[in-house]
Design a protein around this motif. Structure first.
Motif, PDB file in Angstrom:
ATOM      1  N   ILE A   1       0.842  -1.215   0.000  1.00  0.00           N
ATOM      2  CA  ILE A   1       0.000   0.000   0.000  1.00  0.00           C
ATOM      3  C   ILE A   1       0.870   1.255   0.000  1.00  0.00           C
ATOM      4  N   GLU A   2       0.522   2.155  -0.914  1.00  0.00           N
ATOM      5  CA  GLU A   2       1.259   3.424  -1.052  1.00  0.00           C
ATOM      6  C   GLU A   2       0.886   4.378   0.087  1.00  0.00           C
ATOM      7  N   ARG A   3      -0.443   4.549   0.287  1.00  0.00           N
ATOM      8  CA  ARG A   3      -0.911   5.498   1.310  1.00  0.00           C
ATOM      9  C   ARG A   3      -2.240   5.056   1.900  1.00  0.00           C
ATOM     10  N   VAL A   4      -2.406   5.368   3.181  1.00  0.00           N
ATOM     11  CA  VAL A   4      -3.720   5.191   3.825  1.00  0.00           C
ATOM     12  C   VAL A   4      -4.234   6.592   4.136  1.00  0.00           C
ATOM     13  N   LEU A   5      -5.431   6.908   3.638  1.00  0.00           N
ATOM     14  CA  LEU A   5      -5.994   8.247   3.861  1.00  0.00           C
ATOM     15  C   LEU A   5      -7.093   8.142   4.924  1.00  0.00           C
ATOM     16  N   PHE A   6      -6.775   8.574   6.133  1.00  0.00           N
ATOM     17  CA  PHE A   6      -7.749   8.486   7.230  1.00  0.00           C
ATOM     18  C   PHE A   6      -7.407   9.570   8.270  1.00  0.00           C
TER      19      PHE A   6
ATOM     20  N   GLU B   1      -5.979  -8.250   3.509  1.00  0.00           N
ATOM     21  CA  GLU B   1      -4.643  -8.878   3.365  1.00  0.00           C
ATOM     22  C   GLU B   1      -4.676  -9.923   2.246  1.00  0.00           C
ATOM     23  N   GLN B   2      -5.672 -10.817   2.295  1.00  0.00           N
ATOM     24  CA  GLN B   2      -5.704 -11.890   1.294  1.00  0.00           C
ATOM     25  C   GLN B   2      -5.999 -11.333  -0.099  1.00  0.00           C
ATOM     26  N   ALA B   3      -6.846 -10.287  -0.174  1.00  0.00           N
ATOM     27  CA  ALA B   3      -7.181  -9.703  -1.484  1.00  0.00           C
ATOM     28  C   ALA B   3      -5.961  -8.999  -2.086  1.00  0.00           C
ATOM     29  N   LEU B   4      -5.215  -8.282  -1.256  1.00  0.00           N
ATOM     30  CA  LEU B   4      -4.009  -7.591  -1.740  1.00  0.00           C
ATOM     31  C   LEU B   4      -2.982  -8.609  -2.253  1.00  0.00           C
ATOM     32  N   THR B   5      -2.801  -9.677  -1.499  1.00  0.00           N
ATOM     33  CA  THR B   5      -1.816 -10.689  -1.878  1.00  0.00           C
ATOM     34  C   THR B   5      -2.213 -11.332  -3.207  1.00  0.00           C
TER      35      THR B   5
ATOM     36  N   THR C   1      -4.338  -3.686 -10.388  1.00  0.00           N
ATOM     37  CA  THR C   1      -4.076  -4.278  -9.059  1.00  0.00           C
ATOM     38  C   THR C   1      -5.141  -3.779  -8.069  1.00  0.00           C
ATOM     39  N   ALA C   2      -5.440  -2.487  -8.162  1.00  0.00           N
ATOM     40  CA  ALA C   2      -6.443  -1.910  -7.246  1.00  0.00           C
ATOM     41  C   ALA C   2      -7.819  -2.534  -7.522  1.00  0.00           C
ATOM     42  N   ILE C   3      -8.185  -2.620  -8.795  1.00  0.00           N
ATOM     43  CA  ILE C   3      -9.504  -3.197  -9.149  1.00  0.00           C
ATOM     44  C   ILE C   3      -9.575  -4.651  -8.668  1.00  0.00           C
TER      45      ILE C   3
END
Ligand code: PLP
Length: 384
Positions: free
Chosen positions: A277-282, A375-379, A316-318
């Motif tokens: 992940i590049e950035r988390v916006l929160f 986690e599993q979706a990103l992997t 990758t994001a989709i």
């Protein structure tokens, strides 16, 4: 005990302590009548005439929101968009409006359309940038300053009190859209806004089964009467069945927002600095540039809205959204169930959005299930 002495959580849980003195019922009834008979002397019995004006179930939902917002009055519409559009339409022809350049795409589209047709004169400022907002304002001419905070889908924060001072010094009204942090988190009118808007489809209802929009004001007057007139003539009043569901949803607003905030804080902390992940916006993250203002404006109840920008390609994001098994791959936000969406696909071309941005609405599930799911979706998405 006077209602005002009770905390918002208590007032919400009891829907302003509704009690039917005749029957003892503690749930406000649904009044579906489309028309209302006059009295024997032909006068109106109450203020109801016809369904497009209002009905008592909707009035009750409006009272709950007005109480929470500390508002002089609240009006509910059939959707957030119809409420926001009514405000635009109530402005005089060619009125000058100052609005953020990144905001909910439907409202942005509506403002752009009014501008292109010459109905309104809209100047855009970089979201959250108060100096840019001030530069866009024309003192004595600007009618309305529009703020969306935190903004959708980047979750940048705008200081409402400072924006109110800037708008008022120039003789303009301040409109706030704080849909991401409902009025149990951010009381925009108390911070200086003149009109507080919420898509009640989201946190206020909280169960993804109603569309609704709420407008609340500090002061009523001829302008407010005009908004009512627009709602009545266009038939965009919230209908009684939906108002009933909204009242039921709002009874648990505090609990839901507390849980979503708790989950989002744990979720964002887990994924900040994640290798995929590049950035988390929160805004709840101490590293977020708007953290301090968000904490002040929400009292630490940041809500459950956040976005992530994934590494890799747009695909990758989709794929990450596609491979989720606990998050629903759906639009909207603020419900009990968690949702994920690839924002560029949903908003379409022509809006400023990072191609790898995934918008997540964190619900009230067990946060460990949500973390494991992403986690599993990103992997899977990264493996290709
Ligand atoms: N404002 C914001 C910030 C939103 O997120 C939305 C919808 O997503 C709206 C306005 C429009 O509300 P509705 O979908 O209820 O018409």
């Amino acid at each position: 005990m006077k209602n005002r002495q009770l905390s918002p959580a208590t007032r919400l849980a009891q829907a302003l302590r509704y009690l039917d003195n005749e029957t003892g019922a503690i749930v406000p009834p649904i009044q579906p009548s489309a028309t209302y008979a006059r009295a024997a002397d032909y006068s109106e019995r109450k203020s109801y005439i016809y369904r497009r004006d209002s009905n008592q179930t909707t009035d009750h939902a409006e009272a709950v929101i007005a109480d929470l917002e500390n508002a002089a009055d609240t009006m509910l519409f059939a959707s957030g968009m119809s409420a926001a559009s009514a405000v635009m339409e109530a402005l005089p022809a060619r009125a000058h409006v100052v609005a953020p350049d990144v905001m909910y795409h439907g409202v942005l589209q509506q403002l752009q359309k009014h501008h292109a047709l010459g109905r309104l004169d809209v100047s855009f400022y970089s979201t959250g940038d108060l100096a840019a907002m001030q530069a866009a304002i024309r003192p004595g001419e600007t009618a309305l300053v529009w703020v969306e905070t935190p903004n959708n889908p980047d979750w940048d924060v705008t200081d409402i009190a400072a924006a109110a001072r800037i708008a008022h010094d120039a003789g303009a009204k301040l409109f706030t859209d704080c849909t991401g942090t409902p009025p149990c988190c951010t009381r925009a009118l108390d911070l200086g806004a003149d009109i507080s808007f919420h898509s009640a489809t989201k946190y206020l209802n909280g169960h993804s089964d109603v569309t609704a929009g709420a407008l609340s004001v500090r002061e009523t007057g001829t302008w407010w009467d005009e908004v009512f007139h627009i709602r009545k003539l266009q038939g965009t009043v919230l209908q009684s069945f939906d108002a009933f569901l909204l009242i039921r949803g709002m009874r648990t607003l505090m609990l839901r927002v507390e849980r979503a905030t708790q989950n989002a804080l744990a979720f964002a902390a887990h994924f900040e600095g994640h290798p995929l992940i590049e950035r988390v916006l929160f805004p709840g993250l101490p590293s977020h540039p708007g953290h301090e203002i968000a904490t002040r404006q929400t009292g630490g109840l940041y809500g459950g809205m956040l976005s992530i920008v994934t590494k890799g390609t747009e695909q990758t994001a989709i794929d990450t959204a596609r491979f989720c098994e606990v998050f629903y791959p759906a639009t909207s936000l603020g419900g009990v169930e968690s949702l994920i969406e690839h924002r560029k696909t949903v908003s379409g071309e022509g809006f400023k959005v990072h191609p790898n941005l995934l918008r997540l609405s964190i619900g009230i599930e067990d946060v460990d299930d949500l973390i494991a799911d992403l986690e599993q979706a990103l992997t899977r998405a990264t493996r290709g």
